[in-house]
Design a protein around this motif. Sequence first.
Motif, PDB file in Angstrom:
ATOM      1  N   VAL A 173       3.699   3.478   3.971  1.00 60.22           N
ATOM      2  CA  VAL A 173       3.881   3.496   2.514  1.00 60.22           C
ATOM      3  C   VAL A 173       2.525   3.635   1.832  1.00 60.22           C
ATOM      4  CG1 VAL A 173       4.685   2.197   0.490  1.00 60.22           C
ATOM      5  CG2 VAL A 173       5.940   2.029   2.654  1.00 60.22           C
ATOM      6  N   VAL A 174       2.459   4.529   0.850  1.00 60.68           N
ATOM      7  CA  VAL A 174       1.300   4.623  -0.045  1.00 60.68           C
ATOM      8  C   VAL A 174       1.846   4.419  -1.459  1.00 60.68           C
ATOM      9  CG1 VAL A 174      -0.678   5.972  -0.808  1.00 60.68           C
ATOM     10  CG2 VAL A 174       0.215   6.274   1.513  1.00 60.68           C
ATOM     11  N   TYR A 175       1.326   3.434  -2.167  1.00 63.76           N
ATOM     12  CA  TYR A 175       1.952   2.941  -3.394  1.00 63.76           C
ATOM     13  C   TYR A 175       0.902   2.833  -4.501  1.00 63.76           C
ATOM     14  CZ  TYR A 175       4.511  -0.692  -6.147  1.00 63.76           C
ATOM     15  OH  TYR A 175       5.123  -1.439  -7.120  1.00 63.76           O
ATOM     16  N   ALA A 176       1.109   3.580  -5.579  1.00 63.66           N
ATOM     17  CA  ALA A 176       0.247   3.474  -6.761  1.00 63.66           C
ATOM     18  C   ALA A 176       0.999   2.700  -7.830  1.00 63.66           C
ATOM     19  CB  ALA A 176      -0.114   4.863  -7.285  1.00 63.66           C
ATOM     20  N   THR A 177       0.381   1.655  -8.360  1.00 63.17           N
ATOM     21  CA  THR A 177       1.038   0.829  -9.365  1.00 63.17           C
ATOM     22  C   THR A 177       0.000   0.162 -10.257  1.00 63.17           C
ATOM     23  OG1 THR A 177       2.625  -0.985  -9.710  1.00 63.17           O
ATOM     24  CG2 THR A 177       1.073  -1.227  -7.895  1.00 63.17           C
ATOM     25  N   HIS A 178       0.479  -0.286 -11.439  1.00 60.87           N
ATOM     26  CA  HIS A 178      -0.350  -1.095 -12.326  1.00 60.87           C
ATOM     27  C   HIS A 178       0.220  -2.509 -12.454  1.00 60.87           C
ATOM     28  CE1 HIS A 178      -2.968   2.153 -13.583  1.00 60.87           C
ATOM     29  NE2 HIS A 178      -1.926   2.904 -13.834  1.00 60.87           N
ATOM     30  N   ILE A 179       1.242  -2.826 -11.651  1.00 59.99           N
ATOM     31  CA  ILE A 179       1.863  -4.152 -11.683  1.00 59.99           C
ATOM     32  C   ILE A 179       1.485  -4.870 -10.399  1.00 59.99           C
ATOM     33  CG2 ILE A 179       4.026  -5.422 -11.882  1.00 59.99           C
ATOM     34  CD1 ILE A 179       5.248  -2.912 -13.141  1.00 59.99           C
ATOM     35  N   PHE A 180       0.682  -5.930 -10.519  1.00 63.51           N
ATOM     36  CA  PHE A 180       0.110  -6.553  -9.329  1.00 63.51           C
ATOM     37  C   PHE A 180       0.657  -7.948  -9.040  1.00 63.51           C
ATOM     38  CE2 PHE A 180      -3.029  -3.525 -10.935  1.00 63.51           C
ATOM     39  CZ  PHE A 180      -3.176  -2.734  -9.811  1.00 63.51           C
ATOM     40  N   ASP A 181       1.466  -8.505  -9.936  1.00 64.57           N
ATOM     41  CA  ASP A 181       2.013  -9.824  -9.650  1.00 64.57           C
ATOM     42  C   ASP A 181       3.020  -9.716  -8.501  1.00 64.57           C
ATOM     43  OD1 ASP A 181       3.448  -8.371 -11.780  1.00 64.57           O
ATOM     44  OD2 ASP A 181       4.939  -9.967 -11.561  1.00 64.57           O
ATOM     45  N   GLY A 182       2.989 -10.704  -7.616  1.00 65.32           N
ATOM     46  CA  GLY A 182       3.893 -10.720  -6.477  1.00 65.32           C
ATOM     47  C   GLY A 182       3.536  -9.750  -5.370  1.00 65.32           C
ATOM     48  N   LEU A 183       2.341  -9.166  -5.391  1.00 58.35           N
ATOM     49  CA  LEU A 183       1.971  -8.144  -4.405  1.00 58.35           C
ATOM     50  C   LEU A 183       1.010  -8.654  -3.332  1.00 58.35           C
ATOM     51  CD1 LEU A 183       1.379  -4.684  -6.168  1.00 58.35           C
ATOM     52  CD2 LEU A 183       3.160  -5.327  -4.553  1.00 58.35           C
ATOM     53  N   ASN A 184       0.552  -9.873  -3.443  1.00 59.48           N
ATOM     54  CA  ASN A 184      -0.493 -10.332  -2.527  1.00 59.48           C
ATOM     55  C   ASN A 184      -0.116 -10.214  -1.057  1.00 59.48           C
ATOM     56  OD1 ASN A 184      -2.615 -10.915  -4.216  1.00 59.48           O
ATOM     57  ND2 ASN A 184      -2.020 -13.051  -4.534  1.00 59.48           N
ATOM     58  N   ASP A 185       1.160 -10.403  -0.734  1.00 55.21           N
ATOM     59  CA  ASP A 185       1.588 -10.359   0.659  1.00 55.21           C
ATOM     60  C   ASP A 185       2.133  -8.994   1.069  1.00 55.21           C
ATOM     61  OD1 ASP A 185       0.960 -13.047   1.002  1.00 55.21           O
ATOM     62  OD2 ASP A 185       2.937 -13.716   0.328  1.00 55.21           O
ATOM     63  N   PHE A 186       2.034  -7.998   0.184  1.00 53.35           N
ATOM     64  CA  PHE A 186       2.642  -6.709   0.501  1.00 53.35           C
ATOM     65  C   PHE A 186       1.714  -5.747   1.248  1.00 53.35           C
ATOM     66  CE2 PHE A 186       3.600  -2.272  -0.562  1.00 53.35           C
ATOM     67  CZ  PHE A 186       4.851  -2.175   0.037  1.00 53.35           C
ATOM     68  N   PRO A 187       0.520  -5.429   0.738  1.00 54.23           N
ATOM     69  CA  PRO A 187      -0.266  -4.355   1.374  1.00 54.23           C
ATOM     70  C   PRO A 187      -0.922  -4.777   2.675  1.00 54.23           C
ATOM     71  CG  PRO A 187      -1.497  -5.286  -0.447  1.00 54.23           C
ATOM     72  CD  PRO A 187      -0.160  -5.963  -0.460  1.00 54.23           C
ATOM     73  N   THR A 188      -1.133  -3.769   3.535  1.00 55.35           N
ATOM     74  CA  THR A 188      -2.014  -3.953   4.685  1.00 55.35           C
ATOM     75  C   THR A 188      -3.399  -3.400   4.363  1.00 55.35           C
ATOM     76  OG1 THR A 188      -1.406  -1.797   5.635  1.00 55.35           O
ATOM     77  CG2 THR A 188      -0.096  -3.724   6.306  1.00 55.35           C
ATOM     78  N   HIS A 189      -3.475  -2.498   3.346  1.00 58.94           N
ATOM     79  CA  HIS A 189      -4.734  -1.889   2.929  1.00 58.94           C
ATOM     80  C   HIS A 189      -4.739  -1.759   1.406  1.00 58.94           C
ATOM     81  CE1 HIS A 189      -4.381  -0.655   7.116  1.00 58.94           C
ATOM     82  NE2 HIS A 189      -5.667  -0.335   7.126  1.00 58.94           N
ATOM     83  N   ILE A 190      -5.909  -1.837   0.804  1.00 57.52           N
ATOM     84  CA  ILE A 190      -6.063  -1.555  -0.618  1.00 57.52           C
ATOM     85  C   ILE A 190      -7.216  -0.577  -0.802  1.00 57.52           C
ATOM     86  CG2 ILE A 190      -5.152  -3.802  -1.325  1.00 57.52           C
ATOM     87  CD1 ILE A 190      -8.026  -4.653  -2.031  1.00 57.52           C
TER      88      ILE A 190
END
Length: 289
Positions: free
Chosen positions: A192-209
């Motif tokens: 998954v490659v995900y572009a967003t401006h909403i960051f709440d609740g995302l801390n446990d989602f990405p493997t890379h930033i």
Amino acid sequence: MSSEPAVEISNLTFSHSPPGGRPNDAIVALRDVNFTLPTGSRTLLIGGNGAGKSTLLYILAGKRMIQQGIVNVFGKDVFKDFPPNLVYLGTEWAMNAGVRRDIVVSDFLNSVGGYRHKERRDHLLDILDIDLDWHMHAISDGERRRVQLCMGLMGEWDLLLLDEVTVDLDVLVRDGLLNFLKDETVNRGATVVYATHIFDGLNDFPTHIAHMRDGSFVLNPTPWPLNPSSDNAGLTLHAIALRWLSSDRALRIQEEKEGKRAKTRGPRTNAAPDDVNRESFYKKYDYSH
């Protein structure tokens, strides 16, 4: 999980002409982009409006022909040998007049192959809280967005490119969707490659930033959480995004003061003649007082 990289980009530079512009007026949207993403990763693209995130996703999806560089997805050139099972989901879909017609959601999903993916489709109907009896023309933007996500995700995709498509979702549906995507990467090795401006609740989602600014990567996709030696170690994604975007804006303002770039944002201190004429016209015919 495959050891082959999901995405490989080398020496990518992309320019486009503004509407009505000439080739010499080309705007550089991406410059000298180089990175690799492992299969099964979940990469979050962070950057302000106009940083180049959407352009990059469009190119990865094969929707923009590049002038320079190499873009491979699962070892295939996206322009010469388009890889199967690649899905791009962007915000423009819900604005299309064709998906705002009086068609029942169940018929709409079947028309794009929902009957072939019944188990996954039904799982997504639960996660996205979709009513199959909805009529596409009579539902809200958020509900229409849920239908788009169900349509795009019900097949077994290998690479998913998301461009701001969670903006219309309520917090409960968004959380369920993110958990579904996370399971897909862990259990099937999807990427998954995900572009967003909403960051709440995302801390446990990405493997890379990654951090994008003015068409370049300030920070290439980097494993998350960040290395403890990093200046941003220990911060939440929201705090990091605020820090990065604030720094980007401060740099732009400084470059404007130094004359390295034209000042185009904010109030105009030296109005052009056309602006003065427009203001005079509206003052003359302003009947609001």
